[in-house]
Design an enzyme around this catalytic site. Structure first.
Site, PDB file in Angstrom:
ATOM      1  N   GLU A  98       0.817  -1.071   0.108  1.00  0.00           N
ATOM      2  CA  GLU A  98      -0.136  -0.154   0.004  1.00  0.00           C
ATOM      3  C   GLU A  98       0.911   1.169   0.028  1.00  0.00           C
ATOM      4  O   GLU A  98       1.881   1.075   0.340  1.00  0.00           O
ATOM      5  CB  GLU A  98      -0.852   0.002   1.356  1.00  0.00           C
ATOM      6  CG  GLU A  98      -1.794  -0.997   1.447  1.00  0.00           C
ATOM      7  CD  GLU A  98      -2.532  -1.146   2.802  1.00  0.00           C
ATOM      8  OE1 GLU A  98      -3.400  -2.006   2.965  1.00  0.00           O
ATOM      9  OE2 GLU A  98      -2.555  -0.115   3.414  1.00  0.00           O
ATOM     10  N   HIS A 154      -0.918   3.248   8.899  1.00  0.00           N
ATOM     11  CA  HIS A 154      -1.985   2.057   8.842  1.00  0.00           C
ATOM     12  C   HIS A 154      -1.538   0.802   9.448  1.00  0.00           C
ATOM     13  O   HIS A 154      -0.794   0.113   8.836  1.00  0.00           O
ATOM     14  CB  HIS A 154      -2.419   1.906   7.228  1.00  0.00           C
ATOM     15  CG  HIS A 154      -3.427   0.993   7.079  1.00  0.00           C
ATOM     16  ND1 HIS A 154      -3.651   0.293   5.829  1.00  0.00           N
ATOM     17  CD2 HIS A 154      -4.450   0.479   7.889  1.00  0.00           C
ATOM     18  CE1 HIS A 154      -4.706  -0.556   6.187  1.00  0.00           C
ATOM     19  NE2 HIS A 154      -5.016  -0.389   7.341  1.00  0.00           N
TER      20      HIS A 154
END
EC number: 3.1.21.1
Length: 282
Positions: A98, A154
């Site tokens: 990501e 995250h």
């Protein structure tokens, strides 16, 4: 004369509103070409992001940045203000990766510096973060505090307590590198429900760091689904930054309510709501 005074007051109010800085962190689930190819969903995302001066977008799956560029182009078409972006490289321990992407209004903020936190040897399996923070220092001349740092995270759900705990080491690293502790930690920390339990909080150092304030409380619900979990957080560190935060501005943006859409349509955007905070005008 009275009309002139009213006009001047109105102009001053508009200037003050424009000079505050609204910042958000938004996990847009699996953001990439597929999501941007859906015109309805893309339009909703634009209508959410245009509310902010800086947005940290997480869960970006877009190595060539084509969907990010498309999003920023649509933002620039929808807004009278210019938007730019800064992206990390794809981050992750295996083939699943990501990016952290900062989308910001380039007329009122600028990027001064950025770096990746070195959390250990990834290939050796001794690194701490699944997606190590991509740390950015911003200049914001219109706000009370004209420079601040954003540390994104995250967290991997299975290691959320350890990753949140390690943010204290990132805090020290930023101070050593840039000589400032005016730092926002923000993102989808997975900081609630089964991922971080009440029994685990006392051992998480960032929670008890006296220079930091957790702006999104444990009682918040940042999920679009039927769960009630405060996964997404904003933590403000440093006395100058904490004083620069507009009182009561930290909140969850329930876009399902503001856009007046059904839950299934909200879930097509993301399973997370953005969390946000505003910095006071100069």
């Amino acid at each position: 004369m009275a009309r002139l005074v009213l006009e001047l007051l109105a102009a001053a109010l508009l200037l003050r509103v424009a000079a505050t800085l609204r910042i958000s962190a938004f996990n847009i689930r699996t953001f990439g070409d597929s999501k941007m190819s859906n015109q309805t969903v893309a339009g909703f995302i634009v209508s959410i992001l245009v509310q902010y001066d800086i947005t940290l977008v997480q869960e970006v799956r877009d190595a060539d940045l084509s969907s990010v560029k498309k999003l920023v182009s649509q933002l620039n078409s929808a807004s009278s203000y210019p938007y730019s972006f800064l992206s990390s490289i794809p981050l992750g321990r295996n083939s699943y990766k990501e990016q952290y992407v900062f989308i910001y209004r380039s007329d009122i903020v600028s990027v001064l510096e950025s770096y990746y936190y070195d959390d250990g040897c990834e290939s050796c399996g001794t690194d701490i973060f699944s997606r190590e923070p991509f740390i950015v220092k911003f200049s914001s001349p219109t706000t009370q505090l004209d420079e601040f740092v954003i540390v994104p995270l995250h967290a991997e759900p299975s290691s959320a307590p350890a990753e949140i705990n390690a943010l204290t080491d990132v805090y020290t690293d930023v101070i050593n590198k840039w000589e400032t502790n005016n730092i926002f930690f923000m993102g989808d920390f997975n900081a609630d429900c089964s991922y971080v339990t009440a029994e685990q909080w006392p051992s998480i150092r960032l929670r008890s760091l006296s220079s930091c304030e957790w702006l999104i409380p444990d009682s918040a619900d940042t999920t679009v689904t039927s769960t009630d979990c405060a996964y997404d957080r904003i933590v403000a560190c440093g006395s100058a930054l904490r004083q620069a935060v507009e009182y009561g501005s930290a909140t969850v943006n329930n876009f399902q309510e503001t856009l007046r859409i059904q839950n299934k349509d909200a879930l097509a955007i993301s399973d997370h709501f953005p969390v946000e905070v505003t910095l006071k005008a100069r």
